[in-house]
Write a protein that holds these residues in place. Sequence first.
Motif, mmCIF file in Angstrom:
data_model
loop_
_atom_site.group_PDB
_atom_site.id
_atom_site.type_symbol
_atom_site.label_atom_id
_atom_site.label_comp_id
_atom_site.label_asym_id
_atom_site.label_seq_id
_atom_site.Cartn_x
_atom_site.Cartn_y
_atom_site.Cartn_z
ATOM 1 N N GLN A 1 0.833 -1.202 0.000
ATOM 2 C CA GLN A 1 0.000 0.000 0.000
ATOM 3 C C GLN A 1 0.872 1.257 0.000
ATOM 4 O OE1 GLN A 1 -2.780 0.308 3.251
ATOM 5 N NE2 GLN A 1 -3.587 2.260 2.537
ATOM 6 N N ALA A 2 1.929 1.250 0.797
ATOM 7 C CA ALA A 2 2.837 2.402 0.846
ATOM 8 C C ALA A 2 3.524 2.590 -0.510
ATOM 9 C CB ALA A 2 3.871 2.210 1.952
ATOM 10 N N ARG A 3 3.920 1.511 -1.144
ATOM 11 C CA ARG A 3 4.551 1.592 -2.468
ATOM 12 C C ARG A 3 3.574 2.158 -3.493
ATOM 13 N NH1 ARG A 3 8.952 -1.667 -4.048
ATOM 14 N NH2 ARG A 3 7.807 -2.073 -5.971
ATOM 15 N N ASP A 4 2.316 1.710 -3.431
ATOM 16 C CA ASP A 4 1.296 2.211 -4.358
ATOM 17 C C ASP A 4 1.068 3.704 -4.169
ATOM 18 O OD1 ASP A 4 1.027 -0.357 -5.362
ATOM 19 O OD2 ASP A 4 -0.815 -0.795 -4.232
ATOM 20 N N GLU A 5 1.009 4.149 -2.899
ATOM 21 C CA GLU A 5 0.813 5.572 -2.613
ATOM 22 C C GLU A 5 2.008 6.389 -3.110
ATOM 23 O OE1 GLU A 5 -0.030 6.015 1.552
ATOM 24 O OE2 GLU A 5 -1.863 4.817 1.402
ATOM 25 N N LEU A 6 3.215 5.874 -2.900
ATOM 26 C CA LEU A 6 4.408 6.581 -3.352
ATOM 27 C C LEU A 6 4.426 6.685 -4.874
ATOM 28 C CD1 LEU A 6 7.067 7.947 -2.621
ATOM 29 C CD2 LEU A 6 8.142 5.692 -2.647
ATOM 30 N N ALA A 7 4.005 5.631 -5.547
ATOM 31 C CA ALA A 7 3.978 5.640 -7.015
ATOM 32 C C ALA A 7 2.980 6.663 -7.555
ATOM 33 C CB ALA A 7 3.642 4.249 -7.542
ATOM 34 N N GLN A 8 1.974 7.014 -6.766
ATOM 35 C CA GLN A 8 0.971 7.991 -7.185
ATOM 36 C C GLN A 8 1.372 9.423 -6.848
ATOM 37 O OE1 GLN A 8 -2.796 6.783 -5.554
ATOM 38 N NE2 GLN A 8 -2.732 4.801 -6.562
ATOM 39 N N THR A 9 2.427 9.582 -6.061
ATOM 40 C CA THR A 9 2.897 10.905 -5.662
ATOM 41 C C THR A 9 3.838 11.438 -6.731
ATOM 42 O OG1 THR A 9 2.776 10.224 -3.347
ATOM 43 C CG2 THR A 9 4.078 12.182 -3.838
ATOM 44 N N PRO A 10 3.641 12.681 -7.162
ATOM 45 C CA PRO A 10 4.558 13.244 -8.161
ATOM 46 C C PRO A 10 6.001 13.213 -7.653
ATOM 47 C CG PRO A 10 2.658 14.671 -7.867
ATOM 48 C CD PRO A 10 2.581 13.619 -6.792
ATOM 49 N N ALA A 11 6.918 12.873 -8.533
ATOM 50 C CA ALA A 11 8.331 12.789 -8.159
ATOM 51 C C ALA A 11 8.833 14.124 -7.608
ATOM 52 C CB ALA A 11 9.173 12.347 -9.350
ATOM 53 N N SER A 12 8.298 15.240 -8.111
ATOM 54 C CA SER A 12 8.755 16.546 -7.623
ATOM 55 C C SER A 12 8.483 16.703 -6.127
ATOM 56 C CB SER A 12 8.097 17.680 -8.404
ATOM 57 O OG SER A 12 6.692 17.665 -8.224
ATOM 58 N N VAL A 13 7.389 16.147 -5.657
ATOM 59 C CA VAL A 13 7.043 16.224 -4.226
ATOM 60 C C VAL A 13 8.016 15.375 -3.411
ATOM 61 C CG1 VAL A 13 5.268 15.654 -2.516
ATOM 62 C CG2 VAL A 13 4.630 16.742 -4.675
ATOM 63 N N VAL A 14 8.313 14.186 -3.890
ATOM 64 C CA VAL A 14 9.237 13.295 -3.174
ATOM 65 C C VAL A 14 10.631 13.899 -3.131
ATOM 66 C CG1 VAL A 14 10.263 10.985 -3.132
ATOM 67 C CG2 VAL A 14 7.852 11.271 -3.781
ATOM 68 N N VAL A 15 11.090 14.433 -4.256
ATOM 69 C CA VAL A 15 12.424 15.051 -4.307
ATOM 70 C C VAL A 15 12.476 16.266 -3.382
ATOM 71 C CG1 VAL A 15 14.078 16.252 -5.800
ATOM 72 C CG2 VAL A 15 12.970 14.147 -6.586
ATOM 73 N N ALA A 16 11.430 17.078 -3.383
ATOM 74 C CA ALA A 16 11.387 18.247 -2.492
ATOM 75 C C ALA A 16 11.457 17.807 -1.032
ATOM 76 C CB ALA A 16 10.128 19.074 -2.745
ATOM 77 N N ASN A 17 10.774 16.724 -0.690
ATOM 78 C CA ASN A 17 10.832 16.213 0.686
ATOM 79 C C ASN A 17 12.238 15.759 1.050
ATOM 80 O OD1 ASN A 17 8.166 16.705 1.337
ATOM 81 N ND2 ASN A 17 7.479 14.694 0.682
ATOM 82 N N HIS A 18 12.926 15.136 0.117
ATOM 83 C CA HIS A 18 14.310 14.731 0.381
ATOM 84 C C HIS A 18 15.211 15.958 0.523
ATOM 85 C CE1 HIS A 18 13.761 10.489 0.279
ATOM 86 N NE2 HIS A 18 13.280 10.489 -0.952
ATOM 87 N N ALA A 19 14.953 16.975 -0.277
ATOM 88 C CA ALA A 19 15.732 18.211 -0.165
ATOM 89 C C ALA A 19 15.542 18.828 1.222
ATOM 90 C CB ALA A 19 15.329 19.203 -1.256
ATOM 91 N N ILE A 20 14.321 18.811 1.715
ATOM 92 C CA ILE A 20 14.051 19.334 3.066
ATOM 93 C C ILE A 20 14.825 18.532 4.106
ATOM 94 C CG2 ILE A 20 12.257 19.633 4.839
ATOM 95 C CD1 ILE A 20 12.278 21.761 2.599
#
Length: 102
Positions: free
Chosen positions: A20-39
Amino acid sequence: MIGEPELTQEQRELLAELQQARDELAQTPASVVVANHAIGLFQLAALHLDREEPNLPDARLAIDAFAALVEGLTGRLGEEEPALREAMAQLQLAYVEVSKRA
């Protein structure tokens, strides 16, 4: 299947949660994930700068990694990009101030 161990109920539930977590992550735009890592890099740099005895080499590495993401992905970080650029500038100024005192 032959040779595969039986999973416990707890293990099956854990696998379902992971999927379920993998499915949710796959639906999240990569820009959001990258921004979170930048934070996360921002927070790491701030942590090293905010110590009683600042760890300047580690802070610099985290700042450089943060800047590499923000500058290297110009125009691709979505609506968070202006805030990330501002955070980068503040972090770089903080580094200069802390290194002068150290």
